[in-house]
Design an enzyme around this catalytic site. Structure first.
Site, mmCIF file in Angstrom:
data_model
loop_
_atom_site.group_PDB
_atom_site.id
_atom_site.type_symbol
_atom_site.label_atom_id
_atom_site.label_comp_id
_atom_site.label_asym_id
_atom_site.label_seq_id
_atom_site.Cartn_x
_atom_site.Cartn_y
_atom_site.Cartn_z
ATOM 1 N N GLY A 183 0.809 -1.124 0.208
ATOM 2 C CA GLY A 183 -0.048 0.056 -0.034
ATOM 3 C C GLY A 183 1.232 1.216 0.094
ATOM 4 N N HIS A 443 9.217 37.484 4.147
ATOM 5 C CA HIS A 443 10.421 36.886 3.581
ATOM 6 C C HIS A 443 11.675 36.715 4.494
ATOM 7 C CE1 HIS A 443 13.449 36.387 0.365
ATOM 8 N NE2 HIS A 443 14.102 37.235 0.672
#
Length: 466
Positions: A183, A443
């Protein structure tokens, strides 16, 4: 708050996991009397053997990788191995603290907690029904089915010995040398990531053509690229045909005729609904292959009986359970809340790199709006300062209805799970790229990548090409 008179309550909730306890907490805030039935520990799968413990293991894995790779950042450290006893102690301490906090909330709310295995034994023509626990009956004007899910297996994959589910994987006392994971969706790739960081040789077998097949193809591709780089082996588009255990290990056979020798097999083929033996069908509730279908207001076919969380077909996420529980409490209280829509629920896969998404994928958008009415924008994290500092690769992909709102945000990169909050606001508030482009993004942060992608989609890129 009205007291439950004897064993009569406004709401009886069967299951104290994410959906059940959220419903209980919100209902008592709204003045309802609540009985919460739980056979195990309050908090259910998510707290005790799901989200919380797996994320603790993933953090240990991140620390292991940091120690192993520190030289590239100019830090001299040595990686001496994994002490699973200490890892488990750290994980269990996190669970214990969260559990204590939850018990405090439940107690402060005046919720009647009934410990034991509950069963729905009757429904009332006027609505609601009766739940029996150890011979004692509790009647609710409303009943909420919140019995959750269990780790599924497949025919030919008997759990036991060296073949385990996520339940056993969370209590292991040592790291396996070699492991095969059957899976390649969320649970599979998360454990693959942990065990690789812990030093195991990992192979994932996924029957569908890609890893994380429910995600946008760009994320599947990005994860496969990252896993190759990390030397996590995977075979996609191939099914297993059998496993054979010996004292020495396990032989996994594939339908292609190939075999893989391994020490351990993790079965990670998803979770099934926990409804068997709980009296639902006998009480007249519609049950479909174990699931309890509801309308968009989470009502079952029987008046006054609702279902929430993993029991209801759809995304199996703890925060969907919380949202369902809160919704049903408010619905019962007559507040007419907004339905919980699966596509608007944020999704995070916490492997390394992390995957985070909300809304619809590019293929789903093309199907919904038509090929000519979809615009996409991919922003590469190569242009993001903080991502470069962290040395992570990845993308932020926006999917937009042409001349309309952003309908999908799909992200991959280290720590990108933490960015899904803004993505969720963007999609659920149906923001246009121009709207998001106006926001200031600090930023240097990884959060900036969402702003950069929106700037580019709005036709005014800053740190990227149009």
């Amino acid at each position: 708050m009205a007291d439950g008179a004897g064993n009569n309550f406004d709401i009886v909730i069967l299951g104290g996991g994410s959906g059940g306890y959220a419903c209980a907490l919100r209902a008592v805030q709204l003045g309802k009397s609540v009985a919460l039935v739980e056979k195990g520990k309050l908090g259910g799968t998510c707290l005790h053997n799901g989200c919380i413990p797996t994320k603790a293991l993933l953090h240990s894995a991140e620390v292991a990788d940091t120690a192993r790779e520190s030289e590239q950042f100019g830090v001299k450290s040595t990686f001496d191995g994994i002490d699973m006893g200490q890892v488990n102690a750290y994980k269990d301490d996190v669970i214990a603290r969260m559990y204590k906090g939850l018990q405090g909330l439940i107690k402060a709310g005046g919720i009647t907690v009934v410990e034991g295995e509950g069963k729905l034994v009757a429904t009332s023509p006027d609505g609601g029904g009766t739940v029996e626990v150890a011979g004692e009956r509790y009647t609710g004007t409303n009943v909420v089915l919140a019995s959750g899910s269990y780790a599924r297996t497949l025919p030919g994959l008997e759990i036991g010995g060296r073949v385990i589910t996520s339940d056993e994987a969370l209590t292991m006392s040592e790291v396996p040398d070699k492991v095969v994971i059957i899976g390649g969706s969320v649970i599979g790739v998360e454990f693959a990531s942990v065990w690789k960081s812990f030093g195991a040789d990992v192979t994932i077998i996924e029957a569908l053509p890609t890893l994380v097949p429910l995600e946008d193809p760009a994320l599947s591709k990005g994860l496969e690229r990252a896993f190759r780089k990390r030397k996590i082996n995977f075979k996609t588009g191939v099914k297993f045909s059998g496993v054979e255990q010996t004292d020495a290990g396990v032989t996994v056979s594939l339908e292609t005729g190939d075999t893989i020798e391994t020490d351990l097999v993790l079965v990670a083929v998803g979770r099934g609904p926990n409804s068997s033996g709980l009296g639902y069908e006998e009480a007249g509730i519609t049950v479909d292959r174990g699931w309890v279908p509801t309308n968009d207001r989470l009502a079952t076919n029987v008046k006054g009986i609702y279902a929430v969380g993993d029991l209801v077909p759809g995304l199996q996420l703890a925060h969907r359970g919380f949202a369902h529980g809160i919704f049903v409490a408010e619905e019962i209280a007559g507040l007419n809340p907004q339905p919980v829509v699966d596509s608007g629920i944020p999704r995070v896969t916490y492997c390394e790199p992390e995957i985070a998404s909300v809304g619809i994928t590019e293929p789903q958008a093309r199907e919904k709006f038509g090929d000519d009415n979809v615009q996409i924008q991919e922003y590469n994290l190569g242009g993001n300062g903080k991502s470069q500092i962290l040395k992570t690769a990845g993308i932020v992909k926006l999917v937009r209805q042409k001349d309309g709102p952003i309908v999908g945000v799909h992200m991959i990169g280290s720590r990108y799970g933490e960015q899904v909050g803004e993505a969720s606001l963007v999609v659920n508030w149906e923001a246009y790229p121009e709207d998001v482009a106006q926001f200031l993004h600090a930023h240097p942060t990884q959060n900036e990548a969402l702003g950069e992608a929106a700037l580019a989609l709005a036709g005014k890129p800053l740190h990227s090409h149009a």
